[in-house]
Design a protein around this motif. Structure first.
Motif, PDB file in Angstrom:
ATOM      1  N   ALA A  71     -16.723 -13.237 -14.625  1.00  0.00           N
ATOM      2  CA  ALA A  71     -17.855 -12.384 -14.979  1.00  0.00           C
ATOM      3  C   ALA A  71     -18.224 -11.450 -13.841  1.00  0.00           C
ATOM      4  O   ALA A  71     -18.838 -10.394 -14.057  1.00  0.00           O
ATOM      5  CB  ALA A  71     -19.056 -13.253 -15.368  1.00  0.00           C
ATOM      6  N   ALA A  74     -17.638  -7.541 -13.772  1.00  0.00           N
ATOM      7  CA  ALA A  74     -18.567  -6.579 -14.383  1.00  0.00           C
ATOM      8  C   ALA A  74     -19.352  -5.796 -13.339  1.00  0.00           C
ATOM      9  O   ALA A  74     -19.882  -4.717 -13.628  1.00  0.00           O
ATOM     10  CB  ALA A  74     -19.519  -7.312 -15.336  1.00  0.00           C
ATOM     11  N   ASN A 179     -19.457  -0.549 -20.349  1.00  0.00           N
ATOM     12  CA  ASN A 179     -19.919  -1.752 -19.646  1.00  0.00           C
ATOM     13  C   ASN A 179     -18.812  -2.797 -19.559  1.00  0.00           C
ATOM     14  O   ASN A 179     -19.082  -3.990 -19.450  1.00  0.00           O
ATOM     15  CB  ASN A 179     -21.146  -2.333 -20.347  1.00  0.00           C
ATOM     16  CG  ASN A 179     -20.866  -2.690 -21.802  1.00  0.00           C
ATOM     17  OD1 ASN A 179     -19.786  -2.392 -22.336  1.00  0.00           O
ATOM     18  ND2 ASN A 179     -21.826  -3.327 -22.453  1.00  0.00           N
ATOM     19  N   ILE A 180     -17.545  -2.340 -19.622  1.00  0.00           N
ATOM     20  CA  ILE A 180     -16.386  -3.226 -19.623  1.00  0.00           C
ATOM     21  C   ILE A 180     -15.550  -2.962 -18.376  1.00  0.00           C
ATOM     22  O   ILE A 180     -15.336  -1.807 -17.978  1.00  0.00           O
ATOM     23  CB  ILE A 180     -15.526  -3.015 -20.884  1.00  0.00           C
ATOM     24  CG1 ILE A 180     -16.347  -3.292 -22.147  1.00  0.00           C
ATOM     25  CG2 ILE A 180     -14.298  -3.919 -20.853  1.00  0.00           C
ATOM     26  CD1 ILE A 180     -15.592  -2.989 -23.427  1.00  0.00           C
ATOM     27  N   VAL A 223     -17.572  -8.216 -19.393  1.00  0.00           N
ATOM     28  CA  VAL A 223     -18.467  -7.368 -20.175  1.00  0.00           C
ATOM     29  C   VAL A 223     -19.907  -7.609 -19.723  1.00  0.00           C
ATOM     30  O   VAL A 223     -20.355  -8.765 -19.666  1.00  0.00           O
ATOM     31  CB  VAL A 223     -18.336  -7.663 -21.689  1.00  0.00           C
ATOM     32  CG1 VAL A 223     -19.234  -6.708 -22.481  1.00  0.00           C
ATOM     33  CG2 VAL A 223     -16.885  -7.543 -22.142  1.00  0.00           C
ATOM     34  N   GLN A 224     -20.595  -6.511 -19.408  1.00  0.00           N
ATOM     35  CA  GLN A 224     -22.016  -6.589 -19.095  1.00  0.00           C
ATOM     36  C   GLN A 224     -22.772  -6.533 -20.413  1.00  0.00           C
ATOM     37  O   GLN A 224     -23.062  -5.474 -20.954  1.00  0.00           O
ATOM     38  CB  GLN A 224     -22.423  -5.438 -18.181  1.00  0.00           C
ATOM     39  CG  GLN A 224     -23.827  -5.567 -17.602  1.00  0.00           C
ATOM     40  CD  GLN A 224     -23.934  -6.667 -16.569  1.00  0.00           C
ATOM     41  OE1 GLN A 224     -23.087  -6.796 -15.687  1.00  0.00           O
ATOM     42  NE2 GLN A 224     -24.967  -7.496 -16.693  1.00  0.00           N
ATOM     43  N   LEU A 225     -23.073  -7.695 -20.980  1.00  0.00           N
ATOM     44  CA  LEU A 225     -23.645  -7.769 -22.323  1.00  0.00           C
ATOM     45  C   LEU A 225     -25.065  -7.225 -22.362  1.00  0.00           C
ATOM     46  O   LEU A 225     -25.461  -6.565 -23.329  1.00  0.00           O
ATOM     47  CB  LEU A 225     -23.608  -9.212 -22.812  1.00  0.00           C
ATOM     48  CG  LEU A 225     -22.200  -9.815 -22.964  1.00  0.00           C
ATOM     49  CD1 LEU A 225     -22.289 -11.291 -23.310  1.00  0.00           C
ATOM     50  CD2 LEU A 225     -21.395  -9.067 -24.020  1.00  0.00           C
ATOM     51  N   THR A 226     -25.859  -7.524 -21.348  1.00  0.00           N
ATOM     52  CA  THR A 226     -27.215  -6.996 -21.226  1.00  0.00           C
ATOM     53  C   THR A 226     -27.418  -6.582 -19.778  1.00  0.00           C
ATOM     54  O   THR A 226     -26.514  -6.731 -18.935  1.00  0.00           O
ATOM     55  CB  THR A 226     -28.268  -8.046 -21.625  1.00  0.00           C
ATOM     56  OG1 THR A 226     -28.313  -9.082 -20.628  1.00  0.00           O
ATOM     57  CG2 THR A 226     -27.960  -8.658 -22.987  1.00  0.00           C
ATOM     58  N   ALA A 230     -23.788 -11.173 -17.909  1.00  0.00           N
ATOM     59  CA  ALA A 230     -22.390 -10.727 -17.958  1.00  0.00           C
ATOM     60  C   ALA A 230     -21.485 -11.907 -18.272  1.00  0.00           C
ATOM     61  O   ALA A 230     -21.735 -13.046 -17.840  1.00  0.00           O
ATOM     62  CB  ALA A 230     -21.988 -10.086 -16.640  1.00  0.00           C
ATOM     63  N   PHE A 231     -20.424 -11.609 -19.023  1.00  0.00           N
ATOM     64  CA  PHE A 231     -19.441 -12.632 -19.396  1.00  0.00           C
ATOM     65  C   PHE A 231     -18.057 -12.138 -19.005  1.00  0.00           C
ATOM     66  O   PHE A 231     -17.753 -10.940 -19.107  1.00  0.00           O
ATOM     67  CB  PHE A 231     -19.496 -12.910 -20.891  1.00  0.00           C
ATOM     68  CG  PHE A 231     -18.378 -13.800 -21.381  1.00  0.00           C
ATOM     69  CD1 PHE A 231     -18.458 -15.176 -21.264  1.00  0.00           C
ATOM     70  CD2 PHE A 231     -17.237 -13.239 -21.944  1.00  0.00           C
ATOM     71  CE1 PHE A 231     -17.422 -15.991 -21.709  1.00  0.00           C
ATOM     72  CE2 PHE A 231     -16.190 -14.049 -22.387  1.00  0.00           C
ATOM     73  CZ  PHE A 231     -16.287 -15.430 -22.265  1.00  0.00           C
ATOM     74  N   PHE A 305     -19.846 -16.876 -16.659  1.00  0.00           N
ATOM     75  CA  PHE A 305     -20.920 -15.914 -16.891  1.00  0.00           C
ATOM     76  C   PHE A 305     -21.829 -15.846 -15.679  1.00  0.00           C
ATOM     77  O   PHE A 305     -21.883 -16.748 -14.849  1.00  0.00           O
ATOM     78  CB  PHE A 305     -21.706 -16.250 -18.169  1.00  0.00           C
ATOM     79  CG  PHE A 305     -22.604 -17.443 -18.066  1.00  0.00           C
ATOM     80  CD1 PHE A 305     -23.840 -17.373 -17.426  1.00  0.00           C
ATOM     81  CD2 PHE A 305     -22.230 -18.667 -18.630  1.00  0.00           C
ATOM     82  CE1 PHE A 305     -24.686 -18.468 -17.344  1.00  0.00           C
ATOM     83  CE2 PHE A 305     -23.061 -19.770 -18.545  1.00  0.00           C
ATOM     84  CZ  PHE A 305     -24.299 -19.675 -17.900  1.00  0.00           C
ATOM     85  N   TRP A 307     -25.948 -14.673 -14.762  1.00  0.00           N
ATOM     86  CA  TRP A 307     -27.266 -14.382 -15.317  1.00  0.00           C
ATOM     87  C   TRP A 307     -28.215 -14.057 -14.164  1.00  0.00           C
ATOM     88  O   TRP A 307     -28.509 -14.897 -13.323  1.00  0.00           O
ATOM     89  CB  TRP A 307     -27.778 -15.596 -16.109  1.00  0.00           C
ATOM     90  CG  TRP A 307     -29.143 -15.410 -16.716  1.00  0.00           C
ATOM     91  CD1 TRP A 307     -29.734 -14.225 -17.069  1.00  0.00           C
ATOM     92  CD2 TRP A 307     -30.089 -16.439 -17.030  1.00  0.00           C
ATOM     93  NE1 TRP A 307     -30.978 -14.443 -17.599  1.00  0.00           N
ATOM     94  CE2 TRP A 307     -31.232 -15.788 -17.590  1.00  0.00           C
ATOM     95  CE3 TRP A 307     -30.080 -17.835 -16.909  1.00  0.00           C
ATOM     96  CZ2 TRP A 307     -32.353 -16.500 -17.994  1.00  0.00           C
ATOM     97  CZ3 TRP A 307     -31.205 -18.537 -17.331  1.00  0.00           C
ATOM     98  CH2 TRP A 307     -32.322 -17.886 -17.868  1.00  0.00           C
TER      99      TRP A 307
END
Length: 461
Positions: A71, A74, A179-180, A223-226, A230-231, A305, A307
């Protein structure tokens, strides 16, 4: 003391006792492997991770995030490349102790009883010129140290090197406006190996030994999901190789009864006649095993991930999957002259020769064939925290688990039978047989806590 023990066992008159002594003789000890866990992630060679005790699950370092926590990719924007030179040496020193309590107690008892027999005029039975070969144990209360590194490489096999040296690298790319982040990396999750000198007393635990796992392609995505979460995941293509060179000896206490077995043929007056076999010296090499096994492609996976709970607090989790290392290659077993002479003398007795054939002992000087080793690189889990204490101080903390019980024992199978292993099966069938041997390492699952403190001197250091 050991000479007196020989006297005592030599005086046992009954054939039943001789048979029991023979059973002890057949227990050829398997090597005792060092029960030390290879340090997790040591050979990744990332300077930041090394400096922080590998407590970087919540603060993964650049492209090496593919290993520590994918993660973390990202956080890398644009195009990035990484090249690093990793160098290291294995300098291992062992202090070898004395005999255990059970062995020492048996020797003490034998000495007391033999002294009683000596007072009755019993003649010394071991000639002076043979005593050194019977009683000199070079590993007794000695020191062993490695001479250098050993590595198993594709297409090369097992080679000695003065130090481990490798060029590693990777790259990442994040398309503009997305964001990838994509990446790949070349790294070594495991590269441990050493060799000892030909006269080093620790060689009976391994004269040469190498474990190698090289990740040569690791397509990854993060991927920066929010804004705060990130995951990431990576698929790892690995090369696995294991090599070993190991001399075997038979320093079992029961071997001191061998003269009973060799001299049980007597004349009409009850005086020992011509021995039916040669001696086996307890502290000399019976045979040497050498093998190299490898697998060109074995897959693994990392997922993780990140956070950002607060601007000053980040949590991270990573899971590294197990990697199957069902390898195959070549082995070579060389019987020593002492062992061949011992077997040759036994075959002069037809009933003993028939027994050896039944067990599967062939007495070949060299045995060669294929070797198979099925083992697994353990899976690994870590949860971490990165805490920004001030503008310059940061505290990282990881709690980690590695399933090292996967290496509780290492089983090796051979395509051709080996004499010594055929004998060992009679008393340790779970550990050895004509075509297999299991090295018990006794490793256990481990949890450990890692803590690192970072001080940012300025924006660049």
């Amino acid at each position: 003391m050991q000479l007196s023990a020989i006297k005592l066992f030599r005086m046992v008159p009954s054939l039943m006792q001789a048979e029991k002594s023979c059973a002890f003789l057949l227990l050829m000890l398997l090597p005792v492997a060092s029960q030390a866990v290879l340090t997790d992630s040591l050979t990744i060679g990332n300077a930041k991770a090394l400096a922080l005790a590998h407590a970087v699950t919540a603060d993964p370092p650049g492209i090496d995030s593919i290993h520590y926590n994918p993660a973390g990719l990202a956080r890398i924007k644009g195009r990035k490349q990484q090249i690093k030179i990793l160098a290291g040496s294995f300098d291992i020193k062992l202090e070898l102790g004395g005999y255990n309590e059970t062995r020492q107690a048996l020797l003490d008892i034998a000495a007391i009883e033999a002294d009683k027999l000596s007072s009755d005029g019993i003649t010394k039975i071991i000639p002076e010129e043979e005593q050194e070969r019977w009683f000199h144990n070079e590993a007794y209360q000695s020191t062993s140290k490695t001479e250098g590194a050993v590595v198993v490489l594709p297409g090369v096999g097992m080679i000695d090197v003065p130090l481990l040296l490798g060029v590693l690298g990777g790259a990442s790319y994040s398309p503009q406006g997305t964001n990838i982040t994509f990446g790949t990396n070349v790294y070594t999750p495991l590269a441990a190996g050493f060799y000892r000198a030909d006269d080093d007393p620790g060689r009976f635990m391994g004269q040469r030994l190498s474990f190698t796992l090289i990740t040569y392609f690791s397509p990854s995505i993060a991927v920066q999901l929010t804004d705060t979460f990130a995951f990431g995941a990576s698929l790892n293509f690995n090369y696995a190789g294991v090599g070993m060179e190991l001399p075997f000896r038979s320093d079992h206490l029961g071997i001191i009864a061998l003269p009973n077995l060799c001299d049980f043929v007597t004349n009409s007056e009850g005086v020992a006649g011509i021995p039916i076999c040669e001696n086996l010296w307890p502290y000399e090499v019976i045979g040497t095993l050498e093998f190299v096994v490898e697998k060109a492609l074995t897959l693994g996976m990392n997922v993780g991930f990140l956070w950002d709970v607060k601007p000053w607090l980040t949590l991270g989790v990573v899971y590294q999957s197990p990697v199957s290392m069902d390898m195959k290659g070549d082995f070579k077993w060389v019987n020593s002259d002492m062992w061949l002479d011992f077997l040759g003398s036994l075959t002069t007795q037809q009933f003993i020769e028939n027994g050896l054939d039944l067990i599967g002992i062939e007495g070949q000087e060299v045995v060669e064939g294929k070797a198979y080793l099925d083992m697994t690189m353990p899976d690994h889990f870590a949860i971490g925290m990165s805490l920004q204490l001030s503008t310059r101080f940061k505290l990282n903390m990881d709690y980690k688990f590695t399933r090292w019980s996967e290496w509780e024992a290492i089983p090796i199978t051979f395509s051709q039978p080996i004499d010594l292993l055929a004998i060992a099966k009679l008393v340790q069938p779970k550990l050895a047989g004509p075509n297999y041997v299991t090295f018990p390492l006794g490793m256990k699952d481990t949890w450990n806590l890692a803590v690192g403190l970072e001080y940012q001197y300025n924006d660049r250091l």
